[in-house]
Design a protein around this motif. Structure first.
Motif, PDB file in Angstrom:
ATOM      1  N   GLN A 151     -21.457   6.734   5.667  1.00 41.10           N
ATOM      2  CA  GLN A 151     -20.540   8.005   5.406  1.00 41.10           C
ATOM      3  C   GLN A 151     -19.610   8.183   6.610  1.00 41.10           C
ATOM      4  N   THR A 152     -18.420   8.900   6.030  1.00 41.20           N
ATOM      5  CA  THR A 152     -17.393   8.892   6.885  1.00 41.20           C
ATOM      6  C   THR A 152     -16.574  10.393   6.678  1.00 41.20           C
ATOM      7  N   MET A 153     -16.234  10.997   7.928  1.00 40.18           N
ATOM      8  CA  MET A 153     -15.454  12.065   7.676  1.00 40.18           C
ATOM      9  C   MET A 153     -14.288  12.128   8.580  1.00 40.18           C
ATOM     10  N   VAL A 154     -13.512  13.109   8.497  1.00 35.53           N
ATOM     11  CA  VAL A 154     -12.346  13.281   9.369  1.00 35.53           C
ATOM     12  C   VAL A 154     -12.199  14.859   9.718  1.00 35.53           C
ATOM     13  N   VAL A 155     -12.075  14.899  11.049  1.00 38.28           N
ATOM     14  CA  VAL A 155     -11.827  16.376  11.724  1.00 38.28           C
ATOM     15  C   VAL A 155     -10.377  16.492  11.552  1.00 38.28           C
ATOM     16  N   ASP A 156      -9.740  17.435  10.684  1.00 34.75           N
ATOM     17  CA  ASP A 156      -8.315  17.590  10.743  1.00 34.75           C
ATOM     18  C   ASP A 156      -7.546  16.498  10.329  1.00 34.75           C
ATOM     19  N   THR A 157      -6.262  17.062   9.619  1.00 34.39           N
ATOM     20  CA  THR A 157      -5.472  15.866   8.912  1.00 34.39           C
ATOM     21  C   THR A 157      -4.189  16.094   9.122  1.00 34.39           C
ATOM     22  N   PRO A 158      -3.570  15.885  10.404  1.00 31.32           N
ATOM     23  CA  PRO A 158      -2.264  16.248  10.783  1.00 31.32           C
ATOM     24  C   PRO A 158      -1.306  15.042   9.984  1.00 31.32           C
ATOM     25  N   GLU A 203     -10.810  -0.627   8.892  1.00 31.73           N
ATOM     26  CA  GLU A 203     -12.231  -0.502   8.619  1.00 31.73           C
ATOM     27  C   GLU A 203     -12.912  -0.778   7.600  1.00 31.73           C
ATOM     28  N   GLY A 204     -12.232  -0.619   6.369  1.00 33.11           N
ATOM     29  CA  GLY A 204     -12.868  -0.527   5.127  1.00 33.11           C
ATOM     30  C   GLY A 204     -13.815   0.338   5.028  1.00 33.11           C
ATOM     31  N   PHE A 247      -1.057  11.550   6.881  1.00 33.55           N
ATOM     32  CA  PHE A 247      -1.835  10.713   6.050  1.00 33.55           C
ATOM     33  C   PHE A 247      -1.686   9.477   6.842  1.00 33.55           C
ATOM     34  N   GLY A 248      -0.697   8.754   7.194  1.00 26.62           N
ATOM     35  CA  GLY A 248      -0.650   7.326   7.512  1.00 26.62           C
ATOM     36  C   GLY A 248      -1.551   6.779   8.615  1.00 26.62           C
ATOM     37  N   PRO A 249      -1.511   7.359   9.592  1.00 27.94           N
ATOM     38  CA  PRO A 249      -2.356   6.991  10.610  1.00 27.94           C
ATOM     39  C   PRO A 249      -3.853   6.991  10.413  1.00 27.94           C
ATOM     40  N   ILE A 250      -4.389   8.156   9.734  1.00 28.11           N
ATOM     41  CA  ILE A 250      -5.657   8.224   9.373  1.00 28.11           C
ATOM     42  C   ILE A 250      -6.245   7.164   8.187  1.00 28.11           C
ATOM     43  N   ASP A 251      -5.065   6.968   7.159  1.00 29.06           N
ATOM     44  CA  ASP A 251      -5.376   6.124   6.032  1.00 29.06           C
ATOM     45  C   ASP A 251      -5.490   4.754   6.769  1.00 29.06           C
ATOM     46  N   ALA A 252      -4.451   4.397   7.656  1.00 32.40           N
ATOM     47  CA  ALA A 252      -4.513   3.002   8.388  1.00 32.40           C
ATOM     48  C   ALA A 252      -5.681   2.693   8.779  1.00 32.40           C
ATOM     49  N   GLU A 253      -6.475   3.692   9.591  1.00 30.80           N
ATOM     50  CA  GLU A 253      -7.499   3.252  10.273  1.00 30.80           C
ATOM     51  C   GLU A 253      -8.680   3.170   9.385  1.00 30.80           C
ATOM     52  N   LEU A 254      -8.791   3.986   8.188  1.00 29.83           N
ATOM     53  CA  LEU A 254     -10.027   3.868   7.223  1.00 29.83           C
ATOM     54  C   LEU A 254      -9.838   2.532   6.449  1.00 29.83           C
ATOM     55  N   GLU A 255      -8.420   2.145   6.231  1.00 29.72           N
ATOM     56  CA  GLU A 255      -8.291   0.919   5.567  1.00 29.72           C
ATOM     57  C   GLU A 255      -8.978  -0.534   6.422  1.00 29.72           C
TER      58      GLU A 255
END
Length: 256
Positions: A27-34, A46-47, A36-44
């Motif tokens: 499972q994965t969570m994110v604290v705060d979402t300033p 790592e899969g 989209f791009g940088p958060i999505d890139a890290e998730l992508e």
């Protein structure tokens, strides 16, 4: 129990988001979402999927990517119940004393109003880490947009009483400017001098200045140190309540 993997994600110019991944449950969570791009890139990269989006407060630079991330990953959005209607896509409102889990890891919800009235912090019980949003920064604290000095001081006092080894993750990279101000009110604090030197080195190397322990913040952050004789003497505020010392510090920082 597995150790949570906490990734610090730089967003915008000085915001941080935090991706928290539990390798045991996946499972994965994110604290705060300033952003989209940088958060999505890290998730992508790592899969990883995204199960939870957790917001500390309603300001746009902490919630802007909620809807885009929710749409792509199907994540549930958690945030302050007080700010229902101001947190995009919120599925569950949280109050002081509530909790939630990521895998087997429990998070405690701590109300820390002052920057905003609904502001929450999130404490990982087993790993001793806390996400403080814009209430507590390294060597500083947030401006009081919705609360007063007494309210904000109570919130900071709660945070400084977390276990000393607790790692603090805050919402912005403001540490150097905060440190430069701190030196104007407590210039003889050796621990502060060392911390500011360390901060300069970290920034020169392109690294974040967080996380930092609560113990270190208590030694160096003037907003957690209203009892300091040097600070009180420099402010000419001997013998007054802590929150009044805090209020004067915050006013001076606003004008720094």
């Amino acid at each position: 129990m597995s150790v949570l993997d906490i990734r610090i994600i730089r967003c915008r110019t000085d915001n941080y988001a935090f991706i928290v991944h539990d390798p045991e449950s996946g499972q994965t969570m994110v604290v705060d979402t300033p952003e989209f791009g940088p958060i999505d890139a890290e998730l992508e990269k790592e899969g990883w999927g995204l199960d939870l989006i957790v917001n500390t407060h309603h300001h746009h630079d902490h919630v802007d990517a909620n809807l885009a991330l929710k749409e792509k990953y199907g994540a549930k959005v958690l945030g302050p119940k007080h700010d229902e209607g101001r947190i995009p896509g919120m599925d569950r409102g949280l109050r002081d004393g509530d909790g939630f889990s990521l895998g087997d890891h429990k998070f405690d919800v701590i109300a820390v109003p002052g920057h905003t009235l609904g502001h929450l912090a999130y404490y990982i019980c087993d790993q001793k880490a806390v996400f403080t949003g814009d209430t507590l920064f390294s060597l500083g604290c947030g401006r009081m947009f919705e609360g007063d000095a007494e309210t904000m001081w109570h919130s900071l006092d709660l945070l400084r009483h977390l276990p000393d080894e607790t790692l603090m993750f805050c919402g912005h990279e403001y540490t150097l400017n905060n440190g430069e101000f701190a030196l104007t009110v407590e210039p003889n604090n050796k621990a502060l001098q060392e911390r500011v030197a360390e901060v300069r080195e970290l920034l020169r190397a392109g690294k974040p200045t967080i996380p930092v322990t609560i113990a270190r913040e208590k030694e160096t952050n003037p907003f957690l140190r209203p009892e300091s004789i040097e600070i009180r003497e420099n402010l000419d505020m001997m013998g007054v309540e802590n929150y009044r010392v805090f209020a004067e510090l915050r006013q001076r920082k606003d004008n720094f």
